[in-house]
Enzyme design. Structure first.
Site, PDB file in Angstrom:
ATOM      1  CD  GLU A  67      -3.198   0.981   1.917  1.00 17.58           C
ATOM      2  OE1 GLU A  67      -3.906   1.969   2.145  1.00 17.58           O
ATOM      3  OE2 GLU A  67      -3.485  -0.173   2.287  1.00 17.58           O
ATOM      4  NE  ARG A 104       7.134  -5.272   2.324  1.00 15.79           N
ATOM      5  CZ  ARG A 104       8.123  -5.061   1.454  1.00 15.79           C
ATOM      6  NH1 ARG A 104       9.031  -4.146   1.715  1.00 15.79           N
ATOM      7  NH2 ARG A 104       8.203  -5.750   0.346  1.00 15.79           N
TER       8      ARG A 104
END
Length: 267
Positions: A67, A104
């Site tokens: 995103e 992440r």
């Protein structure tokens, strides 16, 4: 959506406007400054890693992972973006979306906690089993999930003030929400360390000792002693043979006053 068996993902160019956000996205906050930096990098170097999507029945695509990259590409004004197209069902898509963000390390502590909670719900497993699947210790998982005990406003206070996960955990023992918010605000305003915050919480939770009853103390007992001596003098001056015997030690002063009755005086 049914999974297509033996279908390998492939990279295609998609219109950025044809990609919808993931309903399983745990991330709530996106740093605009960081997005702008990423947009500049994409313009200069291109998108180094495609986003991941899955096709929808209406011909559009649903984002699985990436995103931040998608948002940065929109900021950069790109019309198309390279994307890996997968054919996953909801459960697989949700797990990949949540795990991608967790791995992440782009989530704040509360987003991490929500993602972990959603994964456990998705897998329908206990914390112990979930911790094994995630490769983390069960107490670590439990501590992260406990952060969800804070109210949304308390969570936002921590985010805005850059308070850490340990700051947030320090106030979890405070049951009163108003008091908890007050303690977080103090820690934020005074830039307290984790240890200072823990000490602040411990002090606020310590049982209050009842106030001792006030005792009327005479600053100088000599006033009373002089009063007794003066009374004896007045009586002896009036013809009453009163006497006073004084005894004193480290703990008290004792006076024994002898005043004859009228009959004894007449004799």
């Amino acid at each position: 959506m049914k999974t297509r068996k033996n279908t390998q993902p492939k990279v295609v160019l998609l219109d950025v406007g044809a990609i919808d956000p993931s309903p399983f996205q745990a991330r709530r906050n996106f740093d605009e400054t960081e997005l702008k930096k990423l947009a500049v990098s994409i313009l200069q170097n291109g998108l180094l890693q495609p986003v991941s999507v899955r096709p929808k029945e209406d011909g559009r695509y649903e984002l699985i992972a990436g995103e931040r990259r998608l948002r940065a590409c929109k900021l950069a004004g790109l019309a198309q973006i390279p994307a890996l197209v997968y054919y996953f069902e909801d459960e697989k898509t949700a797990a990949l979306t949540l795990l991608e963000n967790l791995q992440r390390e782009q989530l704040n502590p509360f987003e991490q906690a929500r993602a972990l909670r959603e994964l456990l719900d998705l897998w329908g497993c206990t914390q112990e089993a979930g911790a094994r699947r995630l490769g983390i210790a069960q107490p670590t998982l439990a501590n992260k999930l406990r952060l969800l005990s804070l109210t949304p406003s308390q969570q936002q206070l921590c985010i805005d003030a850059n308070l850490t996960e340990r700051h947030a955990r320090a106030v979890l023992c405070v049951k009163d929400e108003t008091q908890r918010t007050k303690l977080l605000a103090i820690a934020a305003q005074r830039h307290y360390s984790v240890q200072q915050t823990e000490e602040l919480v411990a002090k606020s939770q310590a049982p209050r000792r009842p106030k001792p009853k006030k005792r009327v103390m005479v600053k100088d007992v000599r006033i009373f002693l002089n009063t007794i001596d003066h009374a004896i003098k007045v009586m002896t001056g009036s013809g009453i043979p009163a006497t006073a015997k004084k005894q004193q030690n480290d703990e008290f002063i004792e006076y024994v006053v002898r005043i004859p009755t009228g009959k004894a005086v007449r004799k």
